[in-house]
Structure formats: C-alpha cells, structure tokens
Design a protein around this motif. Structure first.
Motif, PDB file in Angstrom:
ATOM      1  N   TRP A  17       0.838  -1.207   0.000  1.00  0.00           N
ATOM      2  CA  TRP A  17       0.000   0.000   0.000  1.00  0.00           C
ATOM      3  C   TRP A  17       0.867   1.248   0.000  1.00  0.00           C
ATOM      4  O   TRP A  17       0.610   2.206  -0.742  1.00  0.00           O
ATOM      5  N   ALA A  18       1.914   1.287   0.854  1.00  0.00           N
ATOM      6  CA  ALA A  18       2.766   2.470   0.938  1.00  0.00           C
ATOM      7  C   ALA A  18       3.509   2.707  -0.365  1.00  0.00           C
ATOM      8  O   ALA A  18       3.652   3.854  -0.827  1.00  0.00           O
ATOM      9  N   VAL A  19       4.005   1.639  -0.985  1.00  0.00           N
ATOM     10  CA  VAL A  19       4.699   1.763  -2.269  1.00  0.00           C
ATOM     11  C   VAL A  19       3.764   2.335  -3.327  1.00  0.00           C
ATOM     12  O   VAL A  19       4.111   3.267  -4.071  1.00  0.00           O
ATOM     13  N   GLU A  20       2.565   1.806  -3.404  1.00  0.00           N
ATOM     14  CA  GLU A  20       1.625   2.282  -4.412  1.00  0.00           C
ATOM     15  C   GLU A  20       1.116   3.688  -4.091  1.00  0.00           C
ATOM     16  O   GLU A  20       0.788   4.455  -5.003  1.00  0.00           O
ATOM     17  N   ALA A  21       1.081   4.043  -2.806  1.00  0.00           N
ATOM     18  CA  ALA A  21       0.683   5.403  -2.433  1.00  0.00           C
ATOM     19  C   ALA A  21       1.686   6.425  -2.951  1.00  0.00           C
ATOM     20  O   ALA A  21       1.307   7.499  -3.435  1.00  0.00           O
ATOM     21  N   PHE A  22       2.990   6.109  -2.843  1.00  0.00           N
ATOM     22  CA  PHE A  22       3.981   7.045  -3.360  1.00  0.00           C
ATOM     23  C   PHE A  22       3.916   7.117  -4.884  1.00  0.00           C
ATOM     24  O   PHE A  22       4.059   8.208  -5.461  1.00  0.00           O
ATOM     25  N   CYS A  23       3.708   5.984  -5.533  1.00  0.00           N
ATOM     26  CA  CYS A  23       3.561   6.010  -6.993  1.00  0.00           C
ATOM     27  C   CYS A  23       2.376   6.885  -7.393  1.00  0.00           C
ATOM     28  O   CYS A  23       2.459   7.662  -8.358  1.00  0.00           O
ATOM     29  N   ALA A  24       1.272   6.790  -6.652  1.00  0.00           N
ATOM     30  CA  ALA A  24       0.110   7.610  -6.953  1.00  0.00           C
ATOM     31  C   ALA A  24       0.413   9.093  -6.762  1.00  0.00           C
ATOM     32  O   ALA A  24      -0.075   9.953  -7.506  1.00  0.00           O
ATOM     33  N   LEU A  25       1.244   9.401  -5.773  1.00  0.00           N
ATOM     34  CA  LEU A  25       1.640  10.783  -5.520  1.00  0.00           C
ATOM     35  C   LEU A  25       2.335  11.380  -6.744  1.00  0.00           C
ATOM     36  O   LEU A  25       2.189  12.574  -7.048  1.00  0.00           O
ATOM     37  N   LEU A  26       3.089  10.557  -7.462  1.00  0.00           N
ATOM     38  CA  LEU A  26       3.830  11.008  -8.639  1.00  0.00           C
ATOM     39  C   LEU A  26       3.117  10.682  -9.949  1.00  0.00           C
ATOM     40  O   LEU A  26       3.695  10.844 -11.026  1.00  0.00           O
ATOM     41  N   ASP A  27       1.871  10.197  -9.858  1.00  0.00           N
ATOM     42  CA  ASP A  27       1.108   9.801 -11.047  1.00  0.00           C
ATOM     43  C   ASP A  27       1.848   8.737 -11.850  1.00  0.00           C
ATOM     44  O   ASP A  27       1.872   8.775 -13.087  1.00  0.00           O
ATOM     45  N   GLN A  28       2.422   7.772 -11.154  1.00  0.00           N
ATOM     46  CA  GLN A  28       3.156   6.684 -11.781  1.00  0.00           C
ATOM     47  C   GLN A  28       2.457   5.356 -11.520  1.00  0.00           C
ATOM     48  O   GLN A  28       1.803   5.184 -10.494  1.00  0.00           O
ATOM     49  N   PRO A  29       2.606   4.388 -12.434  1.00  0.00           N
ATOM     50  CA  PRO A  29       1.994   3.078 -12.201  1.00  0.00           C
ATOM     51  C   PRO A  29       2.728   2.319 -11.106  1.00  0.00           C
ATOM     52  O   PRO A  29       3.902   2.573 -10.824  1.00  0.00           O
ATOM     53  N   SER A  30       2.048   1.374 -10.504  1.00  0.00           N
ATOM     54  CA  SER A  30       2.665   0.553  -9.469  1.00  0.00           C
ATOM     55  C   SER A  30       3.699  -0.382 -10.089  1.00  0.00           C
ATOM     56  O   SER A  30       3.455  -0.983 -11.133  1.00  0.00           O
ATOM     57  N   PRO A  31       4.865  -0.535  -9.436  1.00  0.00           N
ATOM     58  CA  PRO A  31       5.861  -1.486  -9.930  1.00  0.00           C
ATOM     59  C   PRO A  31       5.644  -2.902  -9.399  1.00  0.00           C
ATOM     60  O   PRO A  31       6.408  -3.813  -9.730  1.00  0.00           O
ATOM     61  N   LEU A  32       4.604  -3.087  -8.578  1.00  0.00           N
ATOM     62  CA  LEU A  32       4.407  -4.364  -7.907  1.00  0.00           C
ATOM     63  C   LEU A  32       3.588  -5.327  -8.758  1.00  0.00           C
ATOM     64  O   LEU A  32       2.754  -4.922  -9.570  1.00  0.00           O
ATOM     65  N   VAL A  33       3.846  -6.608  -8.544  1.00  0.00           N
ATOM     66  CA  VAL A  33       3.078  -7.680  -9.171  1.00  0.00           C
ATOM     67  C   VAL A  33       2.479  -8.508  -8.041  1.00  0.00           C
ATOM     68  O   VAL A  33       3.224  -9.083  -7.233  1.00  0.00           O
ATOM     69  N   ASP A  34       1.151  -8.537  -7.979  1.00  0.00           N
ATOM     70  CA  ASP A  34       0.458  -9.242  -6.898  1.00  0.00           C
ATOM     71  C   ASP A  34       0.925  -8.754  -5.524  1.00  0.00           C
ATOM     72  O   ASP A  34       1.079  -9.533  -4.575  1.00  0.00           O
ATOM     73  N   GLY A  35       1.183  -7.441  -5.434  1.00  0.00           N
ATOM     74  CA  GLY A  35       1.576  -6.853  -4.162  1.00  0.00           C
ATOM     75  C   GLY A  35       3.006  -7.096  -3.750  1.00  0.00           C
ATOM     76  O   GLY A  35       3.412  -6.702  -2.654  1.00  0.00           O
ATOM     77  N   ARG A  36       3.809  -7.717  -4.613  1.00  0.00           N
ATOM     78  CA  ARG A  36       5.193  -8.043  -4.279  1.00  0.00           C
ATOM     79  C   ARG A  36       6.151  -7.365  -5.244  1.00  0.00           C
ATOM     80  O   ARG A  36       5.797  -7.023  -6.374  1.00  0.00           O
ATOM     81  N   GLY A  37       7.381  -7.184  -4.780  1.00  0.00           N
ATOM     82  CA  GLY A  37       8.400  -6.592  -5.636  1.00  0.00           C
ATOM     83  C   GLY A  37       9.597  -6.161  -4.806  1.00  0.00           C
ATOM     84  O   GLY A  37       9.668  -6.402  -3.597  1.00  0.00           O
ATOM     85  N   ASP A  38      10.558  -5.512  -5.477  1.00  0.00           N
ATOM     86  CA  ASP A  38      11.760  -5.008  -4.809  1.00  0.00           C
ATOM     87  C   ASP A  38      11.551  -3.565  -4.386  1.00  0.00           C
ATOM     88  O   ASP A  38      10.906  -2.775  -5.092  1.00  0.00           O
ATOM     89  N   LEU A  39      12.118  -3.218  -3.255  1.00  0.00           N
ATOM     90  CA  LEU A  39      11.974  -1.866  -2.717  1.00  0.00           C
ATOM     91  C   LEU A  39      13.074  -0.973  -3.287  1.00  0.00           C
ATOM     92  O   LEU A  39      14.262  -1.238  -3.083  1.00  0.00           O
ATOM     93  N   PRO A  40      12.730   0.090  -4.016  1.00  0.00           N
ATOM     94  CA  PRO A  40      13.751   0.991  -4.548  1.00  0.00           C
ATOM     95  C   PRO A  40      14.507   1.719  -3.430  1.00  0.00           C
ATOM     96  O   PRO A  40      14.025   1.811  -2.293  1.00  0.00           O
ATOM     97  N   PRO A  41      15.682   2.266  -3.740  1.00  0.00           N
ATOM     98  CA  PRO A  41      16.462   2.992  -2.726  1.00  0.00           C
ATOM     99  C   PRO A  41      15.672   4.146  -2.108  1.00  0.00           C
ATOM    100  O   PRO A  41      14.942   4.859  -2.803  1.00  0.00           O
ATOM    101  N   LEU A  42      15.811   4.304  -0.804  1.00  0.00           N
ATOM    102  CA  LEU A  42      15.194   5.344   0.018  1.00  0.00           C
ATOM    103  C   LEU A  42      13.699   5.154   0.230  1.00  0.00           C
ATOM    104  O   LEU A  42      13.092   5.914   1.002  1.00  0.00           O
ATOM    105  N   TRP A  43      13.086   4.163  -0.382  1.00  0.00           N
ATOM    106  CA  TRP A  43      11.667   3.921  -0.147  1.00  0.00           C
ATOM    107  C   TRP A  43      11.451   3.259   1.212  1.00  0.00           C
ATOM    108  O   TRP A  43      10.300   3.053   1.617  1.00  0.00           O
ATOM    109  N   THR A  44      12.511   2.941   1.907  1.00  0.00           N
ATOM    110  CA  THR A  44      12.397   2.498   3.297  1.00  0.00           C
ATOM    111  C   THR A  44      11.759   3.579   4.166  1.00  0.00           C
ATOM    112  O   THR A  44      11.254   3.282   5.253  1.00  0.00           O
ATOM    113  N   GLY A  45      11.788   4.829   3.698  1.00  0.00           N
ATOM    114  CA  GLY A  45      11.178   5.933   4.435  1.00  0.00           C
ATOM    115  C   GLY A  45       9.662   5.880   4.484  1.00  0.00           C
ATOM    116  O   GLY A  45       9.030   6.720   5.137  1.00  0.00           O
TER     117      GLY A  45
END
Length: 302
Positions: free
Chosen positions: A28-56
C-alpha cells in the motif's frame, strides 16, 4: 553556565545507544507514493523489490502527539542532540546497495546508530552535523546501508505565527536564475503544491509544519512559502534511473541538499550521461533557479 560553552559543550559526552526495530514497507505504501507522482505501481500481486530510500515509507517512529514541539518535530527521541532551542535541517546523505534488494511486504530489520558528531561555524553561527548510519537487512544479512547528515542549530523559541502570505513565491528571494539549464539524458518535472506536500508528509509521518502550515512557515520560520521535503527531492532524483534504467539498479547514491525549494514553483530533476567511471550527475531544483539538490549515482546490473 553551560549555555556559554557553545554547541560542543552541550554535546560533550552525548553518545546515544543504537536503535533497532523490525517492520514492513507495505505494498500500500509503495503504491501510495507512486500515486503521488502519477506513476503506475511497480508491484506484481503486491510483491516486488523496494527501490532505494523507499524504506522511508515504513519502519518509522511514531511519537505521541504530546511529544511534539512547536515546529512539529519531537522534542525528545532517537538521536536528537541535547541542544537548547534546537532547530533541525536535513543536509543530505548516501545509499549503498547490498547483495540483493530489500523486499516489499516482508519483515525488514533496521539498525541505526550515530557515527559522527561535528560542530562547525557557519554564516549563521554554530552548527552541529550529526551523521546517522542505518543498516537494513533480512534474515541476519545486511542488504542496504543508508547514511543521513542532519544539521542542528540553537535558536530561540519561535514567536507566534503572523498571518499567512496571500501568495507563495516561486523562488527563494536570495537566489538567481542559472545561466542555462544543463543538457540532460533524462529529466522529469513535478509541480509541488500544498496538497502534494501534505500527502507526502502523511506518507512519511513527518509533522514538521514548514511542509503544510503556511502561517507558521512564513510567520515563524521566515520562509517565503511551504518547503518541499528534502527526502522528496532525493526521491525525485532517483526516479530518473528507476524509470529509465529498470535493469540497472542503484549501487550507490550520494546527495547534498543546498537550498530549499518551495510549493508553487515547478521542480525539474535531470540526470546526465555516465562518466568513464560509470557515475552520473543529477540535480533537482526549481526551474530557472540554482539546484536545491545535487547528487551522483552509480548503477549496477541485475
């Protein structure tokens, strides 16, 4: 009296213990940031790799409301130095990738510690530079390391806020436009308004009032408008390799925050071609003004 000894006197003997916690950066948090930037979700079935600094977007402290000061920052807490009338500024940092990416939606261990404390004399007086090093890992292995440089000053307590300005200036009054925007291999534009800054503050649990409270920002802190978050500028820089070089994950990222950017002014992020050592230069700042963030990035291979 101790206050006459300067910042070095207040910091003498200050050695906070390391802090460890385990948490999850959710899909949810990953997709929330993507929505903030009007970008598509990078996740597949809710899973994926965490980009740098997205630990925040996870693993965050959550101080009680009663623990917040007048500026919205906690008055006490992790790695806050014992400086009277403390003011905090985010100065920059570094990210180093490990042997494999951090996972989205799975437990991540975080261990943070103060690794450096240095007092310097600046134009506005004494400043204490505190570096916090954080290791992120899973299953006992370190998979990424982040260093953050935080600057602290001692200033009097804020006065009551004045009425809000009727408009938000688009550039800092003391800056001058650059001669010419550098040629970029990749670039993006973002128009940070009050709504976007509020959403990012909520996503990162950042209550610092300079990002959403216009009367406080202009009347107490003296900025001409709402301030764009330093971490958001760093994340915008990293959007360029993430979007344009998806098969080349970030190996190292070094960045420095040089001046504020403000809501109401379009922000441009650009990335140059790699030099002979494979290092790319990045900058982020208001269009037509000097860069707010300068950085370098070196990419690896999947």
């Amino acid at each position: 009296m101790r206050e006459s000894t300067g910042l070095a006197g207040h910091l003498e003997g200050w050695a906070p213990a390391p802090v460890q916690r385990t948490g999850v950066v959710t899909g949810w948090a990953v997709e929330a940031f993507c929505a903030l930037l009007d970008q598509p979700s990078p996740l597949v079935d809710g899973r994926g790799d965490l980009p740098p600094l997205w630990t925040g977007f996870g693993l965050l402290p959550h101080p009680a409301q009663a623990e917040l000061g007048a500026d919205g920052h906690p008055t006490e807490g992790e790695f806050l130095p014992p400086i009277p009338h403390r003011r905090r500024m985010f100065a920059g940092g570094r990210w180093f990738a490990g042997p494999e990416p951090l996972p989205v939606g799975e437990p991540i261990d975080r261990r943070s510690a103060v690794t450096s404390v240095e007092v310097k004399q600046g134009r506005s007086g004494e400043m204490a530079f505190v570096t916090v090093r954080t290791e992120f890992g899973c299953g006992g292995r370190v998979l990424a390391t982040e260093e953050q440089d935080i600057v602290y000053r001692s200033e009097p307590s804020p006065e009551p806020a004045k009425p809000a300005a009727t408009t938000t200036p688009t550039t800092t009054p003391t800056t001058t436009p650059t001669e010419e925007a550098p040629e970029a291999a990749h670039e993006l534009l973002l128009e940070p308004d009050a709504t976007l800054l509020f959403r990012f503050s909520a996503l990162t649990y950042n209550a610092h009032r300079i990002h959403y409270d216009q009367p406080y920002t202009t009347g107490v802190e003296g900025y001409p408008g709402l301030v764009v978050h330093g971490p958001l500028l760093a994340l915008l820089a990293l959007e360029l390799p993430r979007r344009h070089h998806p098969g080349e994950p970030v190996a190292e990222f070094h960045y420095r925050l040089r001046r504020p950017a403000f809501a109401g002014a379009p922000v441009r992020a650009w990335c140059g071609e790699p030099d002979r050592d494979g290092v790319r230069r990045l900058e982020v700042g208001a269009v037509g003004a000097p860069a707010s963030l300068t950085a370098t990035v070196r990419l690896g291979k999947d």
